[in-house]
Scaffold this motif. Sequence first.
Motif, PDB file in Angstrom:
ATOM      1  N   GLU A  54       0.839  -1.186   0.000  1.00  0.00           N
ATOM      2  CA  GLU A  54       0.000   0.000   0.000  1.00  0.00           C
ATOM      3  C   GLU A  54       0.878   1.241   0.000  1.00  0.00           C
ATOM      4  OE1 GLU A  54      -2.723  -0.234   3.221  1.00  0.00           O
ATOM      5  OE2 GLU A  54      -3.369  -2.265   2.699  1.00  0.00           O
ATOM      6  N   PRO A  55       0.472   2.304  -0.705  1.00  0.00           N
ATOM      7  CA  PRO A  55       1.316   3.489  -0.860  1.00  0.00           C
ATOM      8  C   PRO A  55       1.751   4.127   0.450  1.00  0.00           C
ATOM      9  CG  PRO A  55      -0.538   3.542  -2.376  1.00  0.00           C
ATOM     10  CD  PRO A  55      -0.782   2.388  -1.444  1.00  0.00           C
ATOM     11  N   HIS A  56       0.888   4.064   1.494  1.00  0.00           N
ATOM     12  CA  HIS A  56       1.222   4.758   2.736  1.00  0.00           C
ATOM     13  C   HIS A  56       2.164   3.961   3.623  1.00  0.00           C
ATOM     14  CE1 HIS A  56      -2.090   2.117   4.081  1.00  0.00           C
ATOM     15  NE2 HIS A  56      -1.513   2.180   5.262  1.00  0.00           N
ATOM     16  N   ARG A  57       2.461   2.727   3.258  1.00  0.00           N
ATOM     17  CA  ARG A  57       3.319   1.909   4.109  1.00  0.00           C
ATOM     18  C   ARG A  57       4.790   2.251   3.889  1.00  0.00           C
ATOM     19  NH1 ARG A  57       0.575  -1.806   6.784  1.00  0.00           N
ATOM     20  NH2 ARG A  57      -1.374  -2.602   5.938  1.00  0.00           N
ATOM     21  N   THR A  58       5.548   2.209   4.958  1.00  0.00           N
ATOM     22  CA  THR A  58       6.989   2.418   4.877  1.00  0.00           C
ATOM     23  C   THR A  58       7.676   1.148   5.341  1.00  0.00           C
ATOM     24  OG1 THR A  58       6.764   4.774   5.346  1.00  0.00           O
ATOM     25  CG2 THR A  58       8.934   3.792   5.664  1.00  0.00           C
ATOM     26  N   THR A  59       8.501   0.582   4.500  1.00  0.00           N
ATOM     27  CA  THR A  59       9.241  -0.612   4.883  1.00  0.00           C
ATOM     28  C   THR A  59      10.711  -0.263   5.009  1.00  0.00           C
ATOM     29  OG1 THR A  59       9.537  -1.257   2.580  1.00  0.00           O
ATOM     30  CG2 THR A  59       7.619  -2.148   3.717  1.00  0.00           C
ATOM     31  N   ASP A  60      11.392  -0.958   5.886  1.00  0.00           N
ATOM     32  CA  ASP A  60      12.805  -0.689   6.100  1.00  0.00           C
ATOM     33  C   ASP A  60      13.670  -1.310   5.014  1.00  0.00           C
ATOM     34  OD1 ASP A  60      11.770  -1.307   9.330  1.00  0.00           O
ATOM     35  OD2 ASP A  60      12.509   0.649   8.715  1.00  0.00           O
ATOM     36  N   VAL A  61      13.226  -2.437   4.471  1.00  0.00           N
ATOM     37  CA  VAL A  61      14.007  -3.148   3.464  1.00  0.00           C
ATOM     38  C   VAL A  61      13.063  -3.642   2.376  1.00  0.00           C
ATOM     39  CG1 VAL A  61      15.500  -5.137   2.995  1.00  0.00           C
ATOM     40  CG2 VAL A  61      15.698  -3.909   5.172  1.00  0.00           C
ATOM     41  N   VAL A  62      13.444  -3.430   1.121  1.00  0.00           N
ATOM     42  CA  VAL A  62      12.708  -3.997  -0.004  1.00  0.00           C
ATOM     43  C   VAL A  62      13.643  -4.979  -0.693  1.00  0.00           C
ATOM     44  CG1 VAL A  62      11.536  -3.574  -2.188  1.00  0.00           C
ATOM     45  CG2 VAL A  62      11.326  -1.921  -0.319  1.00  0.00           C
ATOM     46  N   LEU A  63      13.282  -6.250  -0.678  1.00  0.00           N
ATOM     47  CA  LEU A  63      14.130  -7.278  -1.266  1.00  0.00           C
ATOM     48  C   LEU A  63      13.848  -7.414  -2.759  1.00  0.00           C
ATOM     49  CD1 LEU A  63      14.027 -10.037   1.493  1.00  0.00           C
ATOM     50  CD2 LEU A  63      15.610  -8.127   1.227  1.00  0.00           C
ATOM     51  N   PRO A  64      14.792  -7.960  -3.516  1.00  0.00           N
ATOM     52  CA  PRO A  64      14.613  -8.096  -4.967  1.00  0.00           C
ATOM     53  C   PRO A  64      13.419  -8.973  -5.319  1.00  0.00           C
ATOM     54  CG  PRO A  64      16.901  -8.460  -4.344  1.00  0.00           C
ATOM     55  CD  PRO A  64      16.104  -8.438  -3.068  1.00  0.00           C
ATOM     56  N   ARG A  65      12.909  -8.770  -6.525  1.00  0.00           N
ATOM     57  CA  ARG A  65      11.808  -9.582  -7.022  1.00  0.00           C
ATOM     58  C   ARG A  65      12.236 -11.044  -7.102  1.00  0.00           C
ATOM     59  NH1 ARG A  65       7.242  -8.439  -9.750  1.00  0.00           N
ATOM     60  NH2 ARG A  65       7.856  -6.248  -9.825  1.00  0.00           N
ATOM     61  N   GLY A  66      11.335 -11.931  -6.721  1.00  0.00           N
ATOM     62  CA  GLY A  66      11.638 -13.355  -6.760  1.00  0.00           C
ATOM     63  C   GLY A  66      10.704 -14.120  -5.853  1.00  0.00           C
ATOM     64  N   PRO A  67      10.844 -15.434  -5.784  1.00  0.00           N
ATOM     65  CA  PRO A  67       9.982 -16.238  -4.907  1.00  0.00           C
ATOM     66  C   PRO A  67      10.108 -15.781  -3.454  1.00  0.00           C
ATOM     67  CG  PRO A  67      11.213 -17.629  -6.418  1.00  0.00           C
ATOM     68  CD  PRO A  67      11.790 -16.253  -6.549  1.00  0.00           C
ATOM     69  N   VAL A  68       8.982 -15.578  -2.806  1.00  0.00           N
ATOM     70  CA  VAL A  68       8.970 -15.020  -1.452  1.00  0.00           C
ATOM     71  C   VAL A  68       9.793 -15.839  -0.459  1.00  0.00           C
ATOM     72  CG1 VAL A  68       7.489 -14.479   0.519  1.00  0.00           C
ATOM     73  CG2 VAL A  68       6.785 -13.839  -1.792  1.00  0.00           C
ATOM     74  N   PRO A  69       9.569 -17.142  -0.323  1.00  0.00           N
ATOM     75  CA  PRO A  69      10.315 -17.896   0.701  1.00  0.00           C
ATOM     76  C   PRO A  69      11.825 -17.822   0.511  1.00  0.00           C
ATOM     77  CG  PRO A  69       8.443 -19.168  -0.089  1.00  0.00           C
ATOM     78  CD  PRO A  69       8.585 -18.000  -1.013  1.00  0.00           C
ATOM     79  N   GLU A  70      12.281 -17.973  -0.724  1.00  0.00           N
ATOM     80  CA  GLU A  70      13.719 -17.983  -0.983  1.00  0.00           C
ATOM     81  C   GLU A  70      14.348 -16.616  -0.741  1.00  0.00           C
ATOM     82  OE1 GLU A  70      11.428 -19.417  -2.818  1.00  0.00           O
ATOM     83  OE2 GLU A  70      11.983 -21.523  -2.523  1.00  0.00           O
ATOM     84  N   GLN A  71      13.657 -15.535  -1.123  1.00  0.00           N
ATOM     85  CA  GLN A  71      14.198 -14.198  -0.901  1.00  0.00           C
ATOM     86  C   GLN A  71      14.307 -13.894   0.593  1.00  0.00           C
ATOM     87  OE1 GLN A  71      15.594 -12.238  -2.880  1.00  0.00           O
ATOM     88  NE2 GLN A  71      15.018 -12.992  -4.890  1.00  0.00           N
ATOM     89  N   LEU A  72      13.299 -14.278   1.348  1.00  0.00           N
ATOM     90  CA  LEU A  72      13.360 -14.072   2.795  1.00  0.00           C
ATOM     91  C   LEU A  72      14.467 -14.909   3.422  1.00  0.00           C
ATOM     92  CD1 LEU A  72       9.590 -13.964   3.798  1.00  0.00           C
ATOM     93  CD2 LEU A  72      11.253 -12.118   4.045  1.00  0.00           C
ATOM     94  N   ALA A  73      14.613 -16.150   2.975  1.00  0.00           N
ATOM     95  CA  ALA A  73      15.634 -17.035   3.537  1.00  0.00           C
ATOM     96  C   ALA A  73      17.030 -16.455   3.333  1.00  0.00           C
ATOM     97  CB  ALA A  73      15.534 -18.421   2.902  1.00  0.00           C
ATOM     98  N   ARG A  74      17.271 -15.831   2.192  1.00  0.00           N
ATOM     99  CA  ARG A  74      18.584 -15.232   1.930  1.00  0.00           C
ATOM    100  C   ARG A  74      18.846 -14.039   2.847  1.00  0.00           C
ATOM    101  NH1 ARG A  74      16.743 -15.803  -3.582  1.00  0.00           N
ATOM    102  NH2 ARG A  74      17.694 -17.645  -4.545  1.00  0.00           N
ATOM    103  N   PHE A  75      17.795 -13.332   3.213  1.00  0.00           N
ATOM    104  CA  PHE A  75      17.941 -12.128   4.028  1.00  0.00           C
ATOM    105  C   PHE A  75      18.123 -12.436   5.510  1.00  0.00           C
ATOM    106  CE2 PHE A  75      15.886  -8.839   6.654  1.00  0.00           C
ATOM    107  CZ  PHE A  75      16.670  -7.739   6.322  1.00  0.00           C
ATOM    108  N   LEU A  76      17.537 -13.520   5.975  1.00  0.00           N
ATOM    109  CA  LEU A  76      17.481 -13.813   7.407  1.00  0.00           C
ATOM    110  C   LEU A  76      18.800 -14.331   7.963  1.00  0.00           C
ATOM    111  CD1 LEU A  76      14.017 -15.589   7.364  1.00  0.00           C
ATOM    112  CD2 LEU A  76      14.504 -13.380   8.446  1.00  0.00           C
TER     113      LEU A  76
END
Length: 252
Positions: free
Chosen positions: A50-72
């Motif tokens: 949503e436009p009003h949301r502010t996130t601290d980190v935006v990860l690259p486009r890709g499969p959700v589980p794998e992108q999160l696993a790389r970040f954690l």
Amino acid sequence: MPARYVVALKGRGGEETAQAWAESHAAAAGVPVVRVHVATGDDADFAHPEPHRTTDVVLPRGPVPEQLARFLHDDDALVIGTGKTGFIHSRVFGTMSLRIAAVARCAVVVVPHLDLRFRSGVVAGVKADDLLDPVVRAASDEAAQRGEPLQVVHSSFSGIVPAPVETSASALEQAAALVQRLHPRATLRTRETVRPPAEALLDASRNAALVVIGAGHAHRSEHSLGPVVQDVLVNINAPVLIVPGGRFKHVE
């Protein structure tokens, strides 16, 4: 205690409860909260914040589980929200939380979008295996930090024939001894049941503030969850903390 709480944002409704849960726990522990968004074309819920949301980190486009696993990191606690509760809804609308929890190498908390204000107590599911210690540690720490009672549940159900009595007693005795050593003033209740473990945990957690279970392993795969945690998540009715065995970092 986690080094930080990482909240995965979907960008749509149903995640406010998870954010509040993470912020409350992080404040009590004195650790930071990191909010992340994963952009992907495959999972629409994560694709359009949503436009009003502010996130601290935006990860690259890709499969959700794998992108999160790389970040954690191993000592993180990943918090993910779900707006789906109950067997029918979960079967129809998918099991993203299962996919994420299966690949994450840290503790994972799945928080349903429910009113959690009047819930109390921590429920831990144990059996006599290498996950008993980290599960009891995590559950007793949560209960002590929040001033909540702790209930440890063990199921002797194993298909048709119940497990030997000594196995059940051993698991509960080990759990009780560990709780007594870690938190001598804890309010502890142990419960033995012959019901299937997921069914017993779901029943015990109807009004609980948190359920703590071990990730388990299916088919000896590193990136899989045991059948109990799968059944609990599919029918989730309370926040669930999934402890990844020896990878869970406990700080004395």
